[in-house]
Design a protein around this motif. Structure first.
Motif, PDB file in Angstrom:
ATOM      1  N   MET A  27       0.828  -1.201   0.000  1.00 49.19           N
ATOM      2  CA  MET A  27       0.000   0.000   0.000  1.00 49.19           C
ATOM      3  C   MET A  27       0.865   1.254   0.000  1.00 49.19           C
ATOM      4  SD  MET A  27      -3.063  -1.064   2.597  1.00 49.19           S
ATOM      5  CE  MET A  27      -2.107  -0.646   4.007  1.00 49.19           C
ATOM      6  N   ASN A  28       0.281   2.299  -0.546  1.00 43.47           N
ATOM      7  CA  ASN A  28       0.939   3.597  -0.552  1.00 43.47           C
ATOM      8  C   ASN A  28      -0.139   4.663  -0.374  1.00 43.47           C
ATOM      9  OD1 ASN A  28       3.185   5.326  -0.760  1.00 43.47           O
ATOM     10  ND2 ASN A  28       2.702   5.736  -2.897  1.00 43.47           N
ATOM     11  N   LEU A  29       0.192   5.715   0.362  1.00 43.40           N
ATOM     12  CA  LEU A  29      -0.746   6.802   0.605  1.00 43.40           C
ATOM     13  C   LEU A  29      -0.107   8.113   0.174  1.00 43.40           C
ATOM     14  CD1 LEU A  29      -3.526   7.478   1.930  1.00 43.40           C
ATOM     15  CD2 LEU A  29      -2.246   7.999   3.997  1.00 43.40           C
ATOM     16  N   ASN A  30      -0.827   8.886  -0.624  1.00 42.00           N
ATOM     17  CA  ASN A  30      -0.374  10.201  -1.081  1.00 42.00           C
ATOM     18  C   ASN A  30      -1.509  11.201  -0.919  1.00 42.00           C
ATOM     19  OD1 ASN A  30       2.327   9.653  -2.185  1.00 42.00           O
ATOM     20  ND2 ASN A  30       1.197   8.338  -3.599  1.00 42.00           N
ATOM     21  N   MET A  31      -1.151  12.445  -0.707  1.00 40.32           N
ATOM     22  CA  MET A  31      -2.136  13.521  -0.632  1.00 40.32           C
ATOM     23  C   MET A  31      -2.264  14.141  -2.021  1.00 40.32           C
ATOM     24  SD  MET A  31      -2.824  13.168   2.497  1.00 40.32           S
ATOM     25  CE  MET A  31      -4.018  14.484   2.654  1.00 40.32           C
ATOM     26  N   ASN A  32      -3.443  14.709  -2.317  1.00 40.78           N
ATOM     27  CA  ASN A  32      -3.587  15.364  -3.620  1.00 40.78           C
ATOM     28  C   ASN A  32      -2.875  16.721  -3.651  1.00 40.78           C
ATOM     29  OD1 ASN A  32      -5.625  16.539  -1.947  1.00 40.78           O
ATOM     30  ND2 ASN A  32      -6.748  17.202  -3.754  1.00 40.78           N
ATOM     31  N   SER A  33      -2.465  17.210  -2.462  1.00 35.96           N
ATOM     32  CA  SER A  33      -1.680  18.435  -2.354  1.00 35.96           C
ATOM     33  C   SER A  33      -0.906  18.378  -1.036  1.00 35.96           C
ATOM     34  CB  SER A  33      -2.605  19.661  -2.366  1.00 35.96           C
ATOM     35  OG  SER A  33      -1.864  20.838  -2.186  1.00 35.96           O
ATOM     36  N   TYR A  36      -2.929  23.085   2.042  1.00 39.29           N
ATOM     37  CA  TYR A  36      -4.357  23.375   1.898  1.00 39.29           C
ATOM     38  C   TYR A  36      -4.676  24.675   2.607  1.00 39.29           C
ATOM     39  CZ  TYR A  36      -4.580  18.445   0.669  1.00 39.29           C
ATOM     40  OH  TYR A  36      -4.375  17.228   0.085  1.00 39.29           O
ATOM     41  N   ILE A  37      -5.719  25.334   2.144  1.00 41.65           N
ATOM     42  CA  ILE A  37      -6.246  26.517   2.814  1.00 41.65           C
ATOM     43  C   ILE A  37      -7.302  26.032   3.793  1.00 41.65           C
ATOM     44  CG2 ILE A  37      -7.517  28.681   2.465  1.00 41.65           C
ATOM     45  CD1 ILE A  37      -6.317  28.694  -0.393  1.00 41.65           C
ATOM     46  N   LYS A  38      -7.425  26.734   4.923  1.00 44.26           N
ATOM     47  CA  LYS A  38      -8.428  26.373   5.925  1.00 44.26           C
ATOM     48  C   LYS A  38      -9.796  26.221   5.254  1.00 44.26           C
ATOM     49  CE  LYS A  38     -10.203  27.855  10.376  1.00 44.26           C
ATOM     50  NZ  LYS A  38     -10.191  28.884  11.403  1.00 44.26           N
ATOM     51  N   HIS A  39     -10.504  25.148   5.569  1.00 37.86           N
ATOM     52  CA  HIS A  39     -11.836  24.790   5.052  1.00 37.86           C
ATOM     53  C   HIS A  39     -11.806  24.224   3.637  1.00 37.86           C
ATOM     54  CE1 HIS A  39     -13.459  26.496   8.672  1.00 37.86           C
ATOM     55  NE2 HIS A  39     -12.964  27.685   8.387  1.00 37.86           N
ATOM     56  N   GLU A  40     -10.641  24.066   3.048  1.00 41.07           N
ATOM     57  CA  GLU A  40     -10.552  23.433   1.732  1.00 41.07           C
ATOM     58  C   GLU A  40     -10.748  21.928   1.902  1.00 41.07           C
ATOM     59  OE1 GLU A  40      -7.332  23.189  -1.971  1.00 41.07           O
ATOM     60  OE2 GLU A  40      -6.751  24.172  -0.109  1.00 41.07           O
ATOM     61  N   LYS A  41     -11.339  21.288   0.909  1.00 42.72           N
ATOM     62  CA  LYS A  41     -11.523  19.841   0.958  1.00 42.72           C
ATOM     63  C   LYS A  41     -10.157  19.161   0.807  1.00 42.72           C
ATOM     64  CE  LYS A  41     -16.249  19.680  -0.683  1.00 42.72           C
ATOM     65  NZ  LYS A  41     -16.919  19.244   0.496  1.00 42.72           N
ATOM     66  N   ILE A  42      -9.935  18.153   1.638  1.00 46.82           N
ATOM     67  CA  ILE A  42      -8.659  17.441   1.668  1.00 46.82           C
ATOM     68  C   ILE A  42      -8.907  15.997   1.253  1.00 46.82           C
ATOM     69  CG2 ILE A  42      -6.762  16.661   3.150  1.00 46.82           C
ATOM     70  CD1 ILE A  42      -7.408  19.110   4.946  1.00 46.82           C
ATOM     71  N   PHE A  43      -8.131  15.531   0.283  1.00 42.50           N
ATOM     72  CA  PHE A  43      -8.263  14.166  -0.210  1.00 42.50           C
ATOM     73  C   PHE A  43      -6.918  13.444  -0.139  1.00 42.50           C
ATOM     74  CE2 PHE A  43     -11.631  16.494  -2.369  1.00 42.50           C
ATOM     75  CZ  PHE A  43     -12.722  15.647  -2.186  1.00 42.50           C
ATOM     76  N   ALA A  44      -7.001  12.148   0.165  1.00 37.99           N
ATOM     77  CA  ALA A  44      -5.823  11.280   0.131  1.00 37.99           C
ATOM     78  C   ALA A  44      -6.071  10.197  -0.906  1.00 37.99           C
ATOM     79  CB  ALA A  44      -5.580  10.661   1.501  1.00 37.99           C
ATOM     80  N   ASP A 101      -5.376  -1.146  -7.202  1.00 38.50           N
ATOM     81  CA  ASP A 101      -6.468  -0.197  -7.406  1.00 38.50           C
ATOM     82  C   ASP A 101      -6.211   1.029  -6.538  1.00 38.50           C
ATOM     83  OD1 ASP A 101      -8.840   0.896  -8.346  1.00 38.50           O
ATOM     84  OD2 ASP A 101     -10.044  -0.869  -7.866  1.00 38.50           O
ATOM     85  N   ASN A 102      -6.770   2.154  -6.947  1.00 36.26           N
ATOM     86  CA  ASN A 102      -6.641   3.414  -6.221  1.00 36.26           C
ATOM     87  C   ASN A 102      -7.985   3.805  -5.627  1.00 36.26           C
ATOM     88  OD1 ASN A 102      -3.892   3.889  -6.973  1.00 36.26           O
ATOM     89  ND2 ASN A 102      -4.630   4.459  -8.992  1.00 36.26           N
ATOM     90  N   PHE A 103      -7.939   4.368  -4.434  1.00 36.94           N
ATOM     91  CA  PHE A 103      -9.142   4.791  -3.731  1.00 36.94           C
ATOM     92  C   PHE A 103      -8.925   6.210  -3.228  1.00 36.94           C
ATOM     93  CE2 PHE A 103      -8.473   0.269  -3.312  1.00 36.94           C
ATOM     94  CZ  PHE A 103      -9.667  -0.235  -3.823  1.00 36.94           C
ATOM     95  N   THR A 104      -9.864   7.099  -3.524  1.00 32.71           N
ATOM     96  CA  THR A 104      -9.789   8.476  -3.062  1.00 32.71           C
ATOM     97  C   THR A 104     -10.550   8.586  -1.754  1.00 32.71           C
ATOM     98  OG1 THR A 104      -9.667   9.261  -5.335  1.00 32.71           O
ATOM     99  CG2 THR A 104     -10.259  10.875  -3.654  1.00 32.71           C
ATOM    100  N   ILE A 105      -9.872   9.037  -0.712  1.00 34.30           N
ATOM    101  CA  ILE A 105     -10.450   9.150   0.620  1.00 34.30           C
ATOM    102  C   ILE A 105     -10.681  10.626   0.926  1.00 34.30           C
ATOM    103  CG2 ILE A 105     -10.123   8.674   3.074  1.00 34.30           C
ATOM    104  CD1 ILE A 105      -8.215   6.397   2.205  1.00 34.30           C
ATOM    105  N   PRO A 106     -11.938  11.017   1.185  1.00 35.30           N
ATOM    106  CA  PRO A 106     -12.232  12.417   1.506  1.00 35.30           C
ATOM    107  C   PRO A 106     -11.922  12.721   2.979  1.00 35.30           C
ATOM    108  CG  PRO A 106     -14.251  11.154   1.465  1.00 35.30           C
ATOM    109  CD  PRO A 106     -13.134  10.201   1.096  1.00 35.30           C
ATOM    110  N   VAL A 107     -10.683  12.995   3.269  1.00 28.78           N
ATOM    111  CA  VAL A 107     -10.184  13.171   4.637  1.00 28.78           C
ATOM    112  C   VAL A 107     -10.972  14.228   5.410  1.00 28.78           C
ATOM    113  CG1 VAL A 107      -8.163  13.841   6.007  1.00 28.78           C
ATOM    114  CG2 VAL A 107      -7.875  12.406   3.973  1.00 28.78           C
TER     115      VAL A 107
END
Length: 144
Positions: A27-33, A36-44, A101-107
């Motif tokens: 397994m590997n985990l990466n952030m999309n950025s 982030y700016i406060k209140h921005e949506k964060i995804f892994a 497979d890749n899975f997008t997690i809405p952190v």
């Protein structure tokens, strides 16, 4: 006919008990950025590769129910407030041997980030077919 069904069920359960012994995940985990700016949506982005040589099922039934637990903390070890249980579910996926497979997690749907800071995240994956739980690397991100 009943004998054939019993034989099929015995073979099926033997297959799954055999798979518990030899199942392995990479397994590997990466952030999309990284920022982030406060209140921005964060995804892994979680990548899971089946290295076991047998199919691994991620389903919603008890015998295939995978648990993906998010573990987030600041670099100082503080845990942000949760919005909901930090358990991400994967359903209706079969990873064949060698497949990934890749899975997008809405952190940001699981944790409340109230201010600026540096955070690290990892996920822990467990599945009844897999003898051990597997965890990813830590991925870091900042809120500015």
């Amino acid at each position: 006919m009943k004998h054939k069904i019993k034989t099929l069920l015995i073979l099926l359960f033997s297959f799954f008990s055999f798979s518990v012994i030899f199942a392995q995940l990479a397994m590997n985990l990466n952030m999309n950025s990284s920022r982030y700016i406060k209140h921005e949506k964060i995804f892994a982005l979680l990548t899971i590769k089946n290295q076991s040589g047998i199919p691994i099922v991620f389903g919603d039934s008890k015998q295939f129910s995978a648990t993906i637990k998010l573990n987030i903390q600041t670099l100082n070890g503080e845990i942000p407030e949760t919005i909901q249980s930090p358990i991400f579910k994967i359903n209706d996926i079969i990873l064949k041997a060698g497949e990934q497979d890749n899975f997008t997690i809405p952190v940001s749907e699981y944790y409340k980030f109230n201010g600026e800071g540096k955070y690290k995240i990892k996920v822990i994956v467990s599945n009844p077919q897999i003898k051990n739980s597997y965890q990813t690397n830590f991925a870091e991100f900042s809120i500015v």
